[in-house]
Write a protein that holds these residues in place. Structure first.
Motif, PDB file in Angstrom:
ATOM      1  N   UNK A  71       1.006  -1.219   0.033  1.00 61.33           N
ATOM      2  CA  UNK A  71       0.164   0.032  -0.015  1.00 61.33           C
ATOM      3  C   UNK A  71       1.084   1.315   0.157  1.00 61.33           C
ATOM      4  N   UNK A  72       0.368   2.452  -0.794  1.00 59.47           N
ATOM      5  CA  UNK A  72       1.231   3.416  -0.681  1.00 59.47           C
ATOM      6  C   UNK A  72       0.592   4.416  -0.248  1.00 59.47           C
ATOM      7  N   UNK A  73       1.433   5.363   0.432  1.00 59.74           N
ATOM      8  CA  UNK A  73       1.071   6.692   1.228  1.00 59.74           C
ATOM      9  C   UNK A  73       0.698   7.835   0.170  1.00 59.74           C
ATOM     10  N   UNK A  74      -0.091   8.678   0.718  1.00 57.66           N
ATOM     11  CA  UNK A  74       0.010   9.810  -0.437  1.00 57.66           C
ATOM     12  C   UNK A  74       1.169  10.502  -0.619  1.00 57.66           C
ATOM     13  N   UNK A  75       1.615  10.695  -1.950  1.00 58.87           N
ATOM     14  CA  UNK A  75       3.081  11.409  -2.078  1.00 58.87           C
ATOM     15  C   UNK A  75       3.072  12.883  -1.685  1.00 58.87           C
TER      16      UNK A  75
END
Length: 158
Positions: A71-75
């Motif tokens: 899962x990716x954080x908000x850039x």
């Protein structure tokens, strides 16, 4: 004449990572409802890294030695440099990946951060292409950091 060759014992880090992950890997990336395009970029970057760095095969989950859930954080974009008029001319993009590694007998979580520095034209708005490139490159660095973590684990296994 007898020649005795002794190897140095060097093993590439990908070998250590492959010892931990196996030769067959499946991946899943949780899709962000607010920014689904980034999730696709991450999935492509992860799959590319698995092939290029681990030299492993991408397979369906049921055939995999290891399953990676990402899962990716908000850039985030942080200004790095300003011109003489006070306009931003370079940024640092930062991505945080949460990675869950699952095998038949264990589950382990990792957090990996990647950054990418890039320049823009003074007094300009970030374009979609610049944003996507920054996400892609910082994600690839985060994945490389994950590889280093897994390789370190693999080097400890006897």
């Amino acid at each position: 004449m007898l020649i005795n060759l002794i190897g140095c014992g060097y093993k590439p880090s990908a070998k250590f990572a492959r010892d931990i992950l196996g030769n067959k890997i499946s991946t899943d990336v949780s899709i962000s409802k607010t920014d689904p395009e980034n999730s696709v970029i991450i999935k492509d970057a992860v799959d590319k890294a698995i092939i290029e760095i681990f030299h492993a095969s991408l397979v369906e989950r049921r055939y995999a030695d290891t399953h990676l859930m990402l899962s990716i954080s908000v850039p985030s974009y942080k200004p790095l440099q300003y011109d003489t008029n006070g306009f931003i001319i370079s940024y640092r993009a930062t991505i945080t990946l949460k990675i869950s590694r699952e095998t038949n007998d264990m589950k382990k979580n990792y957090i990996s951060v990647g950054t990418y520095d890039f320049s823009i034209v003074p007094n300009a708005v970030l374009t979609e292409q610049e944003r996507f490139d920054a996400i892609k490159f910082s994600s690839f660095k985060a994945i490389s950091a994950f590889v280093a973590q897994v390789s370190a684990e693999g080097s400890q296994v006897k």
